[in-house]
Design a protein around this motif. Structure first.
Motif, mmCIF file in Angstrom:
data_model
loop_
_atom_site.group_PDB
_atom_site.id
_atom_site.type_symbol
_atom_site.label_atom_id
_atom_site.label_comp_id
_atom_site.label_asym_id
_atom_site.label_seq_id
_atom_site.Cartn_x
_atom_site.Cartn_y
_atom_site.Cartn_z
ATOM 1 N N PRO A 64 2.720 -7.580 -15.723
ATOM 2 C CA PRO A 64 2.791 -7.038 -13.713
ATOM 3 C C PRO A 64 2.252 -7.451 -13.008
ATOM 4 C CG PRO A 64 2.757 -5.277 -15.703
ATOM 5 C CD PRO A 64 2.355 -6.589 -16.202
ATOM 6 N N GLU A 65 2.630 -8.348 -11.989
ATOM 7 C CA GLU A 65 2.256 -8.772 -10.901
ATOM 8 C C GLU A 65 1.032 -8.193 -9.923
ATOM 9 O OE1 GLU A 65 3.239 -13.322 -10.382
ATOM 10 O OE2 GLU A 65 4.374 -13.377 -12.352
ATOM 11 N N ARG A 66 0.584 -8.418 -8.922
ATOM 12 C CA ARG A 66 0.467 -7.591 -8.480
ATOM 13 C C ARG A 66 1.176 -8.460 -7.178
ATOM 14 N NH1 ARG A 66 -4.292 -7.947 -4.227
ATOM 15 N NH2 ARG A 66 -4.631 -5.704 -3.831
ATOM 16 N N LYS A 67 1.775 -7.810 -6.447
ATOM 17 C CA LYS A 67 2.076 -7.762 -4.717
ATOM 18 C C LYS A 67 1.855 -7.478 -3.685
ATOM 19 C CE LYS A 67 4.466 -11.330 -6.966
ATOM 20 N NZ LYS A 67 4.384 -13.020 -6.572
ATOM 21 N N PRO A 68 1.788 -8.244 -2.242
ATOM 22 C CA PRO A 68 2.214 -7.427 -1.015
ATOM 23 C C PRO A 68 3.333 -6.173 -0.725
ATOM 24 C CG PRO A 68 1.412 -9.859 -0.654
ATOM 25 C CD PRO A 68 1.763 -9.785 -1.829
ATOM 26 N N LEU A 69 2.862 -5.395 -0.809
ATOM 27 C CA LEU A 69 4.163 -4.571 -0.408
ATOM 28 C C LEU A 69 5.430 -4.692 0.118
ATOM 29 C CD1 LEU A 69 5.433 -1.352 -0.508
ATOM 30 C CD2 LEU A 69 4.184 -0.773 1.227
ATOM 31 N N ALA A 70 4.819 -5.636 1.042
ATOM 32 C CA ALA A 70 6.067 -6.238 2.604
ATOM 33 C C ALA A 70 6.938 -7.018 2.004
ATOM 34 C CB ALA A 70 5.218 -7.343 3.099
ATOM 35 N N GLU A 71 6.243 -8.056 0.734
ATOM 36 C CA GLU A 71 6.669 -8.858 -0.625
ATOM 37 C C GLU A 71 7.684 -8.412 -1.401
ATOM 38 O OE1 GLU A 71 6.615 -12.611 -3.959
ATOM 39 O OE2 GLU A 71 4.796 -11.978 -2.290
ATOM 40 N N ALA A 72 7.236 -7.324 -2.139
ATOM 41 C CA ALA A 72 7.294 -5.915 -3.011
ATOM 42 C C ALA A 72 9.403 -5.782 -2.299
ATOM 43 C CB ALA A 72 6.480 -5.478 -4.299
ATOM 44 N N ARG A 73 8.590 -4.777 -0.857
ATOM 45 C CA ARG A 73 10.258 -4.179 -0.139
ATOM 46 C C ARG A 73 11.310 -5.102 -0.267
ATOM 47 N NH1 ARG A 73 7.313 -1.111 4.329
ATOM 48 N NH2 ARG A 73 9.843 -0.671 4.940
ATOM 49 N N GLY A 74 11.445 -6.194 -0.349
ATOM 50 C CA GLY A 74 12.150 -7.091 -0.048
ATOM 51 C C GLY A 74 13.198 -7.603 -0.953
ATOM 52 N N ARG A 75 12.539 -7.271 -1.999
ATOM 53 C CA ARG A 75 12.736 -7.612 -3.146
ATOM 54 C C ARG A 75 13.192 -6.800 -4.768
ATOM 55 N NH1 ARG A 75 9.324 -11.712 -5.054
ATOM 56 N NH2 ARG A 75 10.673 -12.302 -6.720
ATOM 57 N N PHE A 76 12.410 -5.310 -4.356
ATOM 58 C CA PHE A 76 12.274 -4.823 -5.361
ATOM 59 C C PHE A 76 13.016 -3.053 -4.955
ATOM 60 C CE2 PHE A 76 9.928 -8.109 -6.762
ATOM 61 C CZ PHE A 76 10.547 -8.586 -8.010
#
Length: 93
Positions: A64-76
């Motif tokens: 698992p990788e830590r990502k900004p929510l804004a980035e993750a919401r666009g892809r996941f």
């Protein structure tokens, strides 16, 4: 009174990068390269189950990788287990 704009020249509430996270979600989440949803924690039962299932199927298990929510919401999508109640477009309180 003028609406507040972000560094991207958008209204702050409309910018996926600058808007505050929805209620109940942290500013950073966890994703895996082989997954399709984001998780609040690396201890999420859904994440761990997905990794076990990938292992049983002979697939690679991704860290698992830590990502900004804004980035993750666009892809996941959001995990149905650890992000219960969150749906894209749900109003902020």
């Amino acid at each position: 009174m003028a609406d507040k704009r972000c560094v991207h020249e958008m209204l702050v509430e409309q910018c996926t990068e600058c808007a505050p996270p929805p209620d109940g979600l942290p500013s950073h989440v966890f994703v895996t390269a082989g997954g399709s949803v984001f998780h609040r924690t690396t201890r999420c039962a859904g994440l761990l189950d997905g990794q076990r299932q990938a292992g049983r199927q002979g697939k690679e298990i991704h860290t698992p990788e830590r990502k900004p929510l804004a980035e993750a919401r666009g892809r996941f999508g959001a995990c149905l287990i650890c992000c219960q109640g969150y749906r894209p477009g749900s109003p902020r309180r």
